[in-house]
Design a protein around this motif. Sequence first.
Motif: not given
Length: 171
Positions: A23, A29, A47, A49-50, A53, A64, A149, A156, A158-160
Amino acid sequence: MNIILKNLKLLEQKCKKIKLVLTDVDGVLTDGGMYYSEHGEIMKKFNTRDGMGVELLSKQKIKTIIITRENSKIVKSRGKKIKVFKTYVGVLHKELVLDDICKKLSLTSNNIAYVGDDINDYEIMKKCGLACSPNNCIKKIKSISDYVCENNGGDGVLREVADLILSFHTN
């Protein structure tokens, strides 16, 4: 079979092969904003959430790696905090590190997903098995993305992407 289902099947096939996620940082990010003082870069907003992830991918043995053009202590700190496998900073031509990463981890480019948003991500995205981008990336990146995305950079992304990949790994 309609075109949407055909594309979903191709996306599923690509996601099932993923063993590593690469990423970018700024615009993926983060929202791409950079906060500077007279002493240089002082802040970036990430974020949470990432980070989750990265953890969820890791639990499924998917590593990652962060690759960024910026030479940022903040990015190194964030990479360490969320326990990415490796953080590359100051990389001007990201596609040039791909062969080295593949050799070190015994992978092919088809096993790698890349998340990017701008022109400096273009060449590496074309070489990876799965190309993903935030919703607010540039048009040229959208045109080569296997998955765009719903989220914008910093919200978020990367989380997605992690959720997308894992949804096909657990089926």
